[in-house]
Write a protein that holds these residues in place. Structure first.
Motif, PDB file in Angstrom:
ATOM      1  N   GLU A 162      42.812  34.542  45.801  1.00  0.00           N
ATOM      2  CA  GLU A 162      44.122  34.009  46.152  1.00  0.00           C
ATOM      3  C   GLU A 162      44.703  34.870  47.281  1.00  0.00           C
ATOM      4  O   GLU A 162      45.470  35.805  47.057  1.00  0.00           O
ATOM      5  CB  GLU A 162      45.039  34.024  44.937  1.00  0.00           C
ATOM      6  N   THR A 163      44.289  34.561  48.517  1.00  0.00           N
ATOM      7  CA  THR A 163      44.701  35.340  49.683  1.00  0.00           C
ATOM      8  C   THR A 163      45.711  34.552  50.496  1.00  0.00           C
ATOM      9  O   THR A 163      45.492  33.384  50.823  1.00  0.00           O
ATOM     10  CB  THR A 163      43.487  35.703  50.553  1.00  0.00           C
ATOM     11  N   ILE A 164      46.818  35.198  50.843  1.00  0.00           N
ATOM     12  CA  ILE A 164      47.937  34.526  51.503  1.00  0.00           C
ATOM     13  C   ILE A 164      48.276  35.271  52.784  1.00  0.00           C
ATOM     14  O   ILE A 164      48.342  36.503  52.806  1.00  0.00           O
ATOM     15  CB  ILE A 164      49.164  34.472  50.562  1.00  0.00           C
ATOM     16  N   LYS A 165      48.484  34.518  53.860  1.00  0.00           N
ATOM     17  CA  LYS A 165      48.853  35.101  55.145  1.00  0.00           C
ATOM     18  C   LYS A 165      50.371  35.163  55.251  1.00  0.00           C
ATOM     19  O   LYS A 165      51.059  34.176  55.036  1.00  0.00           O
ATOM     20  CB  LYS A 165      48.272  34.276  56.292  1.00  0.00           C
ATOM     21  N   VAL A 166      50.878  36.331  55.582  1.00  0.00           N
ATOM     22  CA  VAL A 166      52.323  36.548  55.676  1.00  0.00           C
ATOM     23  C   VAL A 166      52.695  36.815  57.129  1.00  0.00           C
ATOM     24  O   VAL A 166      52.022  37.589  57.818  1.00  0.00           O
ATOM     25  CB  VAL A 166      52.773  37.725  54.781  1.00  0.00           C
ATOM     26  N   ARG A 203      50.517  51.909  46.805  1.00  0.00           N
ATOM     27  CA  ARG A 203      49.567  53.019  46.764  1.00  0.00           C
ATOM     28  C   ARG A 203      48.269  52.610  47.446  1.00  0.00           C
ATOM     29  O   ARG A 203      47.588  51.684  46.999  1.00  0.00           O
ATOM     30  CB  ARG A 203      49.265  53.440  45.315  1.00  0.00           C
ATOM     31  N   ASP A 204      47.939  53.265  48.545  1.00  0.00           N
ATOM     32  CA  ASP A 204      46.643  53.076  49.215  1.00  0.00           C
ATOM     33  C   ASP A 204      46.312  51.611  49.469  1.00  0.00           C
ATOM     34  O   ASP A 204      45.233  51.119  49.109  1.00  0.00           O
ATOM     35  CB  ASP A 204      45.520  53.709  48.386  1.00  0.00           C
ATOM     36  N   GLY A 205      47.234  50.892  50.097  1.00  0.00           N
ATOM     37  CA  GLY A 205      46.987  49.499  50.432  1.00  0.00           C
ATOM     38  C   GLY A 205      47.130  48.538  49.276  1.00  0.00           C
ATOM     39  O   GLY A 205      46.802  47.359  49.409  1.00  0.00           O
ATOM     40  N   ALA A 206      47.606  49.021  48.128  1.00  0.00           N
ATOM     41  CA  ALA A 206      47.825  48.168  46.953  1.00  0.00           C
ATOM     42  C   ALA A 206      49.311  48.174  46.615  1.00  0.00           C
ATOM     43  O   ALA A 206      50.061  49.057  47.029  1.00  0.00           O
ATOM     44  CB  ALA A 206      47.006  48.665  45.765  1.00  0.00           C
ATOM     45  N   VAL A 219      55.630  40.013  37.210  1.00  0.00           N
ATOM     46  CA  VAL A 219      54.782  41.038  37.804  1.00  0.00           C
ATOM     47  C   VAL A 219      53.780  40.398  38.752  1.00  0.00           C
ATOM     48  O   VAL A 219      53.101  39.425  38.400  1.00  0.00           O
ATOM     49  CB  VAL A 219      54.047  41.842  36.710  1.00  0.00           C
ATOM     50  N   HIS A 220      53.709  40.937  39.979  1.00  0.00           N
ATOM     51  CA  HIS A 220      52.667  40.577  40.941  1.00  0.00           C
ATOM     52  C   HIS A 220      51.957  41.864  41.349  1.00  0.00           C
ATOM     53  O   HIS A 220      52.607  42.895  41.555  1.00  0.00           O
ATOM     54  CB  HIS A 220      53.259  39.922  42.191  1.00  0.00           C
ATOM     55  N   ALA A 221      50.640  41.805  41.467  1.00  0.00           N
ATOM     56  CA  ALA A 221      49.876  42.969  41.887  1.00  0.00           C
ATOM     57  C   ALA A 221      48.735  42.537  42.787  1.00  0.00           C
ATOM     58  O   ALA A 221      48.131  41.474  42.580  1.00  0.00           O
ATOM     59  CB  ALA A 221      49.335  43.723  40.669  1.00  0.00           C
ATOM     60  N   GLY A 222      48.459  43.330  43.811  1.00  0.00           N
ATOM     61  CA  GLY A 222      47.380  42.967  44.724  1.00  0.00           C
ATOM     62  C   GLY A 222      47.243  43.966  45.852  1.00  0.00           C
ATOM     63  O   GLY A 222      47.699  45.115  45.767  1.00  0.00           O
ATOM     64  N   TYR A 223      46.617  43.514  46.927  1.00  0.00           N
ATOM     65  CA  TYR A 223      46.313  44.357  48.079  1.00  0.00           C
ATOM     66  C   TYR A 223      46.803  43.664  49.343  1.00  0.00           C
ATOM     67  O   TYR A 223      46.998  42.446  49.377  1.00  0.00           O
ATOM     68  CB  TYR A 223      44.801  44.612  48.168  1.00  0.00           C
ATOM     69  N   PHE A 224      46.990  44.446  50.406  1.00  0.00           N
ATOM     70  CA  PHE A 224      47.399  43.861  51.675  1.00  0.00           C
ATOM     71  C   PHE A 224      46.757  44.641  52.811  1.00  0.00           C
ATOM     72  O   PHE A 224      46.383  45.804  52.668  1.00  0.00           O
ATOM     73  CB  PHE A 224      48.930  43.868  51.808  1.00  0.00           C
ATOM     74  N   GLY A 225      46.605  43.966  53.951  1.00  0.00           N
ATOM     75  CA  GLY A 225      46.008  44.600  55.119  1.00  0.00           C
ATOM     76  C   GLY A 225      46.247  43.773  56.353  1.00  0.00           C
ATOM     77  O   GLY A 225      46.704  42.623  56.296  1.00  0.00           O
ATOM     78  N   SER A 226      45.936  44.347  57.506  1.00  0.00           N
ATOM     79  CA  SER A 226      46.161  43.674  58.782  1.00  0.00           C
ATOM     80  C   SER A 226      45.167  42.545  58.972  1.00  0.00           C
ATOM     81  O   SER A 226      44.068  42.539  58.417  1.00  0.00           O
ATOM     82  CB  SER A 226      46.046  44.673  59.937  1.00  0.00           C
ATOM     83  N   ASP A 238      50.716  38.565  61.958  1.00  0.00           N
ATOM     84  CA  ASP A 238      50.291  38.176  60.621  1.00  0.00           C
ATOM     85  C   ASP A 238      49.605  39.322  59.887  1.00  0.00           C
ATOM     86  O   ASP A 238      48.991  40.194  60.491  1.00  0.00           O
ATOM     87  CB  ASP A 238      49.310  36.995  60.687  1.00  0.00           C
ATOM     88  N   PHE A 239      49.692  39.320  58.556  1.00  0.00           N
ATOM     89  CA  PHE A 239      48.868  40.192  57.739  1.00  0.00           C
ATOM     90  C   PHE A 239      48.525  39.438  56.452  1.00  0.00           C
ATOM     91  O   PHE A 239      49.163  38.441  56.106  1.00  0.00           O
ATOM     92  CB  PHE A 239      49.543  41.535  57.448  1.00  0.00           C
ATOM     93  N   LEU A 240      47.504  39.910  55.760  1.00  0.00           N
ATOM     94  CA  LEU A 240      46.997  39.220  54.587  1.00  0.00           C
ATOM     95  C   LEU A 240      47.394  39.943  53.306  1.00  0.00           C
ATOM     96  O   LEU A 240      47.375  41.173  53.235  1.00  0.00           O
ATOM     97  CB  LEU A 240      45.472  39.102  54.639  1.00  0.00           C
ATOM     98  N   VAL A 241      47.749  39.157  52.293  1.00  0.00           N
ATOM     99  CA  VAL A 241      48.052  39.671  50.959  1.00  0.00           C
ATOM    100  C   VAL A 241      47.117  38.988  49.976  1.00  0.00           C
ATOM    101  O   VAL A 241      47.039  37.758  49.943  1.00  0.00           O
ATOM    102  CB  VAL A 241      49.516  39.397  50.569  1.00  0.00           C
ATOM    103  N   SER A 242      46.405  39.768  49.199  1.00  0.00           N
ATOM    104  CA  SER A 242      45.504  39.232  48.182  1.00  0.00           C
ATOM    105  C   SER A 242      46.133  39.467  46.814  1.00  0.00           C
ATOM    106  O   SER A 242      46.283  40.611  46.376  1.00  0.00           O
ATOM    107  CB  SER A 242      44.138  39.916  48.261  1.00  0.00           C
TER     108      SER A 242
END
Length: 422
Positions: A162-166, A203-206, A219-226, A238-242
């Motif tokens: 479930e990856t979303i572009k922000v 914490r560390d991209g999470a 509660v939502h939990a996941g990772y994000f990156g460029s 844009d960046f991605l949130v998983s």
């Protein structure tokens, strides 16, 4: 269903840590006083977890042993209330906040044991600031630990992500114009809904977000990156949130109090939904199945113009025309239709997606447009013409539009002409 179960596992694990049978209790004696060890223990009319609850007893309450029962149960009397509970939930030693705080800080213990100790300490001493602080810290420690485990499980087993572009927000801090960070973008996206207060840690991209709304903790939990890729228009914003885990549940007063310390309080925002491009508070969330269909499509499409010779091309002289499929962190989907009218002029429109289904020739969207009107968008794709889809919006008999899928088209790009085109 299995995918949904995995997605909820982090929050379920946190609840389990707060309400599990503790491993720290000693076998209770058959004589002498017994003390409640759990934060709040149910007494039941029969020795079974499905039996009727006849009373609730708080931590450190002194009780009397009545008799043992099968399968590690015991019957006790606490004041005027008598019933069955598990032997592991009572003990001969009266728990103290000091001893529990020491357990909560003992790095040799399992994280969930430390979270349980912090919960009991804060329940026993609700005005103890150290206990509340440790409970909040252990809650996030357990959440990030479970997030890493869930991510590794998904990596091994595969399956839908479930990856979303922000979209980053432009910050006009003149004379410098810059874009917000990924952390600020996640906070902004999460706080698009109404809420009472919001606590989030990175914490560390999470990230783990704990938001209180509607008498429940969301509660939502996941990772994000460029996001790094190049196409006709600029994608640097844009960046991605998983999203790995999401869930909602009622929680204890002591956990609410702990998490609220240092939380972001909701502030009135009369213009929160005033812009056409912002999500509406009544937008429905897509089901996981609909979201998978929605995200199986390219997210950017370019409207094709046609020369007198019949050759199709992309007309970007005044700006890119086309459609962009968006979805937010709450699975609320919308289609942004970019319509360039002339030099420096545009008339963007937003179609909010209620549902999406697969058809024999492509996809069908149920839409809600401005004013609450319902429309249907039929997307024929793939077609005989490579990487080109036919978009037809009904009712009102609008003419079909031909759009090219992003990053896959092989059409000429013309940046000299500035006309709307067919």
């Amino acid at each position: 269903m299995k995918q949904m179960t995995r997605r909820l596992s982090l929050w379920s694990a946190c609840l389990l840590a707060l309400g599990s049978t503790p491993a720290w209790a000693q076998q209770p004696p058959s004589t002498g006083p017994l003390f409640i060890q759990g934060s709040e223990v149910n007494l039941r009319d029969k020795p079974a977890t499905t039996a009727k609850v006849v009373g609730k007893v708080a931590i450190a309450t002194a009780c009397q042993h009545v008799k043992d029962a099968p399968r590690q149960w015991v019957r006790i009397k606490c004041g005027d209330v008598e019933g069955f509970t598990l032997k592991s939930l009572v003990g001969a030693q009266q728990p103290t906040a000091e001893a529990l705080l020491a357990q909560a800080q003992d790095t040799t213990l399992d994280l969930r044991v430390r979270l349980d100790a912090a919960t009991r300490a804060a329940t026993l001493a609700p005005d103890n600031e150290q206990a509340l602080k440790l409970l909040s810290e252990r809650f996030f420690d357990v959440s990030f630990d479970q997030l890493a485990k869930d991510r590794e499980t998904r990596r091994r087993k595969g399956g839908y992500r479930e990856t979303i572009k922000v979209l980053r927000k432009v910050l006009f801090d003149l004379p410098v114009v810059k874009r917000e960070t990924g952390q600020a973008g996640i906070v902004r996206e999460l706080e698009k809904i109404e809420f009472d207060w919001h606590r989030i840690e990175f914490r560390d991209g999470a990230f783990v977000s704990a938001m209180y709304r509607g008498e429940a903790l969301v509660v939502h939990a996941g990772y994000f990156g460029s996001l790094h890729w190049t196409e006709i228009d600029d994608a640097d914003e844009d960046f991605l949130v998983s999203i790995v885990s999401r869930g909602s549940s009622q929680v204890s007063e002591v956990l609410k109090r702990a998490l609220r310390q240092g939380a972001r309080e909701a502030t009135p925002d009369a213009g929160k939904y005033s812009e056409v491009h912002q999500e509406s508070p009544d937008m429905p969330a897509l089901s996981l199945e609909a979201l998978q269909l929605y995200q199986s499509l390219p997210d950017r499409w370019y409207q094709l113009s046609q020369r007198p010779s019949g050759k199709r091309f992309l007309n970007v002289g005044c700006g890119l025309k086309g459609a962009e499929l968006r979805v937010d962190l709450y699975r609320r989907a919308s289609i942004w239709w970019h319509k360039v009218m002339g030099p420096g002029e545009s008339n963007d429109e937003v179609w909010r997606v209620v549902d999406i289904s697969k058809t024999a020739t492509g996809f069908q969207f149920q839409l809600r447009v401005l004013g609450g009107f319902q429309k249907t968008l039929t997307l024929t794709w793939p077609t005989a013409e490579a990487n080109v889809a036919v978009w037809e919006l009904n009712p009102h008999g609008t003419p079909a539009s031909y759009l090219a899928a992003n990053r896959k088209h092989r059409f000429e790009v013309d940046d000299t002409s500035c006309s709307e085109g067919p």
